[in-house]
Design a protein around this motif. Structure first.
Motif, PDB file in Angstrom:
ATOM      1  N   SER A  35      -2.183  -3.742  13.020  1.00 37.69           N
ATOM      2  CA  SER A  35      -3.487  -3.078  13.088  1.00 37.69           C
ATOM      3  C   SER A  35      -4.086  -3.021  11.687  1.00 37.69           C
ATOM      4  O   SER A  35      -3.370  -3.061  10.687  1.00 37.69           O
ATOM      5  N   PRO A  36      -5.429  -2.911  11.575  1.00 32.70           N
ATOM      6  CA  PRO A  36      -6.034  -2.690  10.252  1.00 32.70           C
ATOM      7  C   PRO A  36      -5.511  -1.429   9.579  1.00 32.70           C
ATOM      8  O   PRO A  36      -5.498  -1.333   8.359  1.00 32.70           O
ATOM      9  N   ASP A  37      -5.083  -0.459  10.380  1.00 35.48           N
ATOM     10  CA  ASP A  37      -4.449   0.750   9.854  1.00 35.48           C
ATOM     11  C   ASP A  37      -2.969   0.438   9.668  1.00 35.48           C
ATOM     12  O   ASP A  37      -2.238   0.269  10.636  1.00 35.48           O
ATOM     13  N   PRO A  38      -2.469   0.356   8.435  1.00 35.92           N
ATOM     14  CA  PRO A  38      -1.083  -0.078   8.214  1.00 35.92           C
ATOM     15  C   PRO A  38      -0.035   0.863   8.776  1.00 35.92           C
ATOM     16  O   PRO A  38       1.114   0.473   8.949  1.00 35.92           O
ATOM     17  N   LEU A  39      -0.426   2.114   9.074  1.00 38.43           N
ATOM     18  CA  LEU A  39       0.540   3.074   9.607  1.00 38.43           C
ATOM     19  C   LEU A  39       0.363   3.323  11.102  1.00 38.43           C
ATOM     20  O   LEU A  39       1.076   4.144  11.673  1.00 38.43           O
ATOM     21  N   ALA A  40      -0.556   2.610  11.741  1.00 37.08           N
ATOM     22  CA  ALA A  40      -0.853   2.877  13.146  1.00 37.08           C
ATOM     23  C   ALA A  40       0.340   2.609  14.046  1.00 37.08           C
ATOM     24  O   ALA A  40       0.504   3.266  15.080  1.00 37.08           O
ATOM     25  N   ASP A  41       1.190   1.636  13.686  1.00 37.65           N
ATOM     26  CA  ASP A  41       2.333   1.333  14.538  1.00 37.65           C
ATOM     27  C   ASP A  41       3.632   1.936  14.014  1.00 37.65           C
ATOM     28  O   ASP A  41       4.702   1.635  14.527  1.00 37.65           O
ATOM     29  N   LEU A  42       3.543   2.770  12.999  1.00 35.90           N
ATOM     30  CA  LEU A  42       4.703   3.564  12.608  1.00 35.90           C
ATOM     31  C   LEU A  42       4.995   4.540  13.738  1.00 35.90           C
ATOM     32  O   LEU A  42       4.084   5.226  14.207  1.00 35.90           O
ATOM     33  N   PRO A  43       6.229   4.608  14.247  1.00 37.32           N
ATOM     34  CA  PRO A  43       6.471   5.451  15.425  1.00 37.32           C
ATOM     35  C   PRO A  43       6.124   6.910  15.184  1.00 37.32           C
ATOM     36  O   PRO A  43       6.426   7.461  14.121  1.00 37.32           O
ATOM     37  N   LEU A  44       5.461   7.517  16.170  1.00 40.04           N
ATOM     38  CA  LEU A  44       5.123   8.931  16.137  1.00 40.04           C
ATOM     39  C   LEU A  44       6.237   9.684  16.849  1.00 40.04           C
ATOM     40  O   LEU A  44       6.376   9.599  18.070  1.00 40.04           O
TER      41      LEU A  44
END
Length: 264
Positions: free
Chosen positions: A198-207
């Protein structure tokens, strides 16, 4: 506090305190970490020693989705979701007659961060540095463990969005003293099969969802495998690729020449 005449409403009541610790030392991180709520450019109030505060104010909401980041890559970021105490629950002790009091420790989120690729563990430490890939493509946010003699896990760590990791080894497994000059370990990988970045580098960091502490908190509310980053997040699976075995010189850093392969 005595106020004349009448009482005074408390305007800066603590909603959540965050304490960020290093996974190796269990001491407050020295890296310049930042803690923000998702979608906010303002970080939580930093009070020093790896501690941050979220104060009650209008619009605080009933949960906090937090990003803990470190631009220097001394630690690996994490994303956490935690339910918040409602204002009425926090103010109950001030009512007449007083209701139950929520201790500050019940509003504490203690979280451990794995060392990043720039977070050298120090001279004399045994560690493995490498990266995880699927073919030639980096695997983002992997979790890596080292299994030593006797099948005992002797180290765990997190990888970053480039699949890069620093894995300190913290024991000899089932080997009796004295510690050998070389340790043989299997490197185990857990990860997710992700889509394009994603353009957001942390968007796929698990929540990772953290339950709210009891009042007063139980020991397991403040220290458990999830908070320490030991438990793989939801959706993570072990790699089905052959498990690589490496020999690591005790007291030295091993740089892997090839990436660890992840196959879902």
């Amino acid at each position: 506090m005595t106020v004349l005449p009448g009482g005074q409403r408390v305007l800066h009541r603590l909603t959540l305190a965050v304490e960020v610790l290093g996974a190796l030392t269990s001491r407050p991180v020295t890296a310049p970490v930042e803690v923000r709520r998702e979608g906010s450019r303002r970080q939580l109030l930093a009070v020093g020693g790896g501690r941050f505060l979220l104060r009650a104010r209008p619009g605080t909401g009933d949960r906090a989705d937090l990003r803990i980041t470190d631009a220097t890559r001394q630690t690996v970021p994490r994303r956490l979701r935690i339910p918040l105490w409602a204002p009425a629950e926090l103010e109950a002790a001030d009512e007449v007659p007083p209701g139950p009091f929520v201790p500050a420790a019940s509003r504490l989120l203690r979280v451990w961060l794995a060392p990043g690729t720039a977070g050298a563990p120090g001279p004399g430490f045994t560690a493995v540095r490498g990266r995880v890939a699927r073919g030639d493509v980096p695997v983002r946010w992997p979790r890596i463990a080292a299994r030593g003699p006797g099948g005992i896990v002797v180290g765990r760590t997190h990888g970053d969005e480039r699949g890069e990791f620093l894995l300190p080894l913290t024991g000899p497994g089932a080997l009796p003293p004295p510690v050998p000059s070389q340790l043989t370990v299997d490197l185990l990988v857990h990860a997710r099969d992700l889509d394009e970045p994603s353009p957001d580098p942390l968007a796929d960091l698990p929540l990772e969802s953290v339950p709210r502490s009891s009042s007063p908190p139980l020991p397991a509310d403040l220290d458990n495998p999830l908070l320490r980053g030991v438990s793989p997040p939801a959706g993570y699976v072990p790699s089905t690729a052959p498990v690589p075995t490496v020999d690591v010189a005790v007291g030295d850093l091993l740089l892997l020449p090839e990436p660890l392969q992840f196959t879902p």
